[in-house]
Design an enzyme around this catalytic site. Sequence first.
Site, short mmCIF file in Angstrom:
data_model
loop_
_atom_site.label_atom_id
_atom_site.label_comp_id
_atom_site.label_asym_id
_atom_site.label_seq_id
_atom_site.Cartn_x
_atom_site.Cartn_y
_atom_site.Cartn_z
N ILE A 1 -89.63 53.50 104.74
CA ILE A 1 -90.50 52.46 104.21
C ILE A 1 -90.64 51.34 105.26
CG2 ILE A 1 -90.91 50.89 102.26
CD1 ILE A 1 -90.69 53.89 101.44
N GLY B 1 -81.35 41.12 96.83
CA GLY B 1 -82.12 41.35 98.06
C GLY B 1 -83.61 41.27 97.74
N VAL C 1 -74.25 38.59 96.83
CA VAL C 1 -73.93 39.38 95.63
C VAL C 1 -72.83 40.42 95.89
CG1 VAL C 1 -76.12 39.00 94.45
CG2 VAL C 1 -75.91 40.92 96.05
N TYR D 1 -73.71 54.60 105.86
CA TYR D 1 -74.83 54.30 104.96
C TYR D 1 -75.03 55.43 103.93
CZ TYR D 1 -79.72 53.11 103.77
OH TYR D 1 -80.90 52.79 103.13
N LYS E 1 -75.02 55.45 99.81
CA LYS E 1 -76.24 55.78 99.06
C LYS E 1 -76.01 56.99 98.14
CE LYS E 1 -78.67 52.36 100.43
NZ LYS E 1 -79.10 51.33 99.47
#
Length: 246
Positions: free
Chosen positions: A188, A12, A64, A155, A159
């Site tokens: 971010i 990524g 990937v 998610y 994580k």
Amino acid sequence: MNFSGKTVVVTGGTRGIGRAVSLAFAFAGAAVFAAYLQDDAAADRLNEEAIGGSGTITTVKADVSSQAGATLLIDTAAAATGAIDVLVNNAGIIRDGYLAMMADSDWEAVLHTNLSPLFHCCKWGIRKMMAKRSGVIVNISSIAGISGTAGQTNYSATKGAIISFSKSLAREIGPMGIRVNVVAPGMIATDMTAGLRQELVSKVVQGSALGRIGQPEEVAAAVLFLASDQAAYITGQTLVVDGGIV
Ligand code: NDP
């Protein structure tokens, strides 16, 4: 920091945090191999941005999350020197929604995209590193994997798993001179957060100690530190880069 002569793989690596990581390594002298899924225009832009750096960036279109894509990436990167010095597992997606309403496909897509690359790229990457008895892996988690986020059970599950995966792998391959650490970013400014409800982003940011959104370059700086010899005695750790949200 100087990464001259080092081969660095970033999954990524053409947009957002990965783009900043790729550029930071390239401007520190590394030969960077940046994988992406589909956005050729972003890859082309990155190739242009890398011109003038002391290192190089090679973009590799490879999914990937599949073994074929991961091995293509790792073998392409290792072709020149036979080695991989740094592997940054950064590729990830969100498919947010409350669990009671979550589609099976959103659960499966997030688990598959966020975890399968970790398995495939680490598996094939450490084979190259073991031959040299050195190497560094930095995996990108999220504060969602530490403190949890409503609407992100899929998610957050991935994580959190990235952190425990990394701790186990650090124990497994530490004796071979390979370190494994995690960076857990907060909010971010990337395409990922641009797609969120902006009132939610503002609320989280305003509740943080620094009171502002983070920049991809600020995450990249933490990745480069953990990949550098300055962090030679650090493994199995998670560095939170969130401006004080958690
Ligand atoms: P972006 O959505 O901006 O970029 C994601 C990148 O991953 C793109 O280059 C994309 O390729 C690539 N990618 C996605 N799936 C695959 C795949 N199967 N194979 C190869 N490449 C793939 O994401 P961010 O920069 O915002 O996030 C990067 C990482 O940081 C993620 O793991 C995310 O969970 C994590 N993170 C982000 C936070 C944030 O606030 N942004 C906070 C905490 C963690 P393409 O361009 O072709 O689509």
